[in-house]
Scaffold this active site. Sequence first.
Site, PDB file in Angstrom:
ATOM      1  N   LYS A 189       3.606   6.791   4.729  1.00 25.76           N
ATOM      2  CA  LYS A 189       2.630   5.759   4.387  1.00 25.76           C
ATOM      3  C   LYS A 189       3.125   4.361   4.723  1.00 25.76           C
ATOM      4  CE  LYS A 189      -1.202   4.225   2.618  1.00 25.76           C
ATOM      5  NZ  LYS A 189      -1.074   3.049   3.494  1.00 25.76           N
ATOM      6  N   SER A 225      -5.460   3.715   4.818  1.00 27.38           N
ATOM      7  CA  SER A 225      -5.000   2.952   3.651  1.00 27.38           C
ATOM      8  C   SER A 225      -6.156   2.296   2.892  1.00 27.38           C
ATOM      9  CB  SER A 225      -3.990   1.872   4.086  1.00 27.38           C
ATOM     10  OG  SER A 225      -3.266   1.383   2.977  1.00 27.38           O
ATOM     11  N   SER A 261       0.788  -1.234   0.000  1.00 26.17           N
ATOM     12  CA  SER A 261       0.000   0.000   0.000  1.00 26.17           C
ATOM     13  C   SER A 261       0.819   1.283   0.000  1.00 26.17           C
ATOM     14  CB  SER A 261      -0.955   0.019   1.200  1.00 26.17           C
ATOM     15  OG  SER A 261      -2.046  -0.838   0.977  1.00 26.17           O
ATOM     16  N   LYS A 272      -0.039   3.744  -2.618  1.00 27.81           N
ATOM     17  CA  LYS A 272      -1.028   4.826  -2.501  1.00 27.81           C
ATOM     18  C   LYS A 272      -0.385   6.196  -2.345  1.00 27.81           C
ATOM     19  CE  LYS A 272      -4.674   1.913  -0.534  1.00 27.81           C
ATOM     20  NZ  LYS A 272      -3.993   0.737   0.043  1.00 27.81           N
TER      21      LYS A 272
END
Length: 395
Positions: free
Chosen positions: A239, A132, A76, A79
């Site tokens: 992130k 997320s 993820s 993202k």
Amino acid sequence: MFRKRIKLERARKIWIRAWSAGLILALVIGVVGAAPMAWGASAPPSVSAKAAVLINADTGEVLFAKNEKERLSMASTTKIMTSLLALEQAAVSNPEITLTTEMVTVEGSSMGLKAGYRLTLRDLAVGMLTVSGNDAANSAAIAMAGSKEEFAKRMNARAAELGMKDTHFVTPSGLDDPEHYSTAYDMAVLGAAAIDNADFLSICSQKQVSVKFLVPDQTVRYSNHNRLLSMYEGCIGIKTGFTKKSGRCLVSAAERNGVRLVAVTLNAPDDWTDHQRMFDYGFSALQPYEIDDSSVSLSLPVVGGVQETVSVVGGKVEPLILTEEQHAKLKRVVELPRFAYAPIAPGQALGTIRYELDGKTVATVPLTASGEVAAVPVERSWWQKVGAWFAGWFS
């Protein structure tokens, strides 16, 4: 005739002084080593990650690396790219998006979206950067490009712009795909670019962010999955990511005393510890070097002025962030002409102090006039006076 000879002799002396002064400046001030500083860099960290990298976010300089160019899945942390593209679009036009079944039908982490819900593109980015949300990533991709496949083309085009040479995006969320991969180094490049976006940074640096839905009429508060925001002093985002194939992935940023770092780990069993160790090392290895030349005062000869010289002063600019090795190689070059022509205005740029590292200019300080120097009035000839009289008469 006598007065004319005096003026010519004065001009000749000024030219001689100007030429001589220029040579002296070149020899005496030309290249000066920077003042010494104290460093206390710790030993390079040991990390659990299969691949890791630490960079200076402002320069891209690699401070620590382990398998940083190995292509791996990045879960993820994908993202980062999806939300960056969404926020860049939202800065121009922040559309309200009515969600469809196609948008929200996706496995994995979610911000709780359902078909028929309505919210802005920017708020989808909030869901990506906090909890997320795979549903948020899918929704943004389809809303912006019509399909996930078309959005992936945008992701890869932007990756190419950033110089991410070992990256290929397939999914907007980071779900596993054999052709979806990146490297620790490329993700650090992406992370540094992302935090240059003020809106991106404002979202990913918050522990909790609220989203006001348009339909249904509700406000939901989302908590950021990035535990480093609480664990490490100076952490400013970015992130997290995880899949069984990718393992634990993390891109993070931290800032202290003007030093900004980005750290990346891919497939790291103990990523929180890895990042803290890398940041500790980075902050010990980099130091701000203050560039303050406001005390510099030089005398520059003037040609054709009511004064023979003008005082030239320096200034202060943003500090450089350097390693000890870079500091040892830093050079200071003072550049002034042999003379300046009058008239000269206060604050007029007359020279430069350049700071060089490995032959490249990394900082400049303007050298400016501290006062005014008027030009010597030029006595007009009899014919010039007559011409001016006629010009005034007929104007």
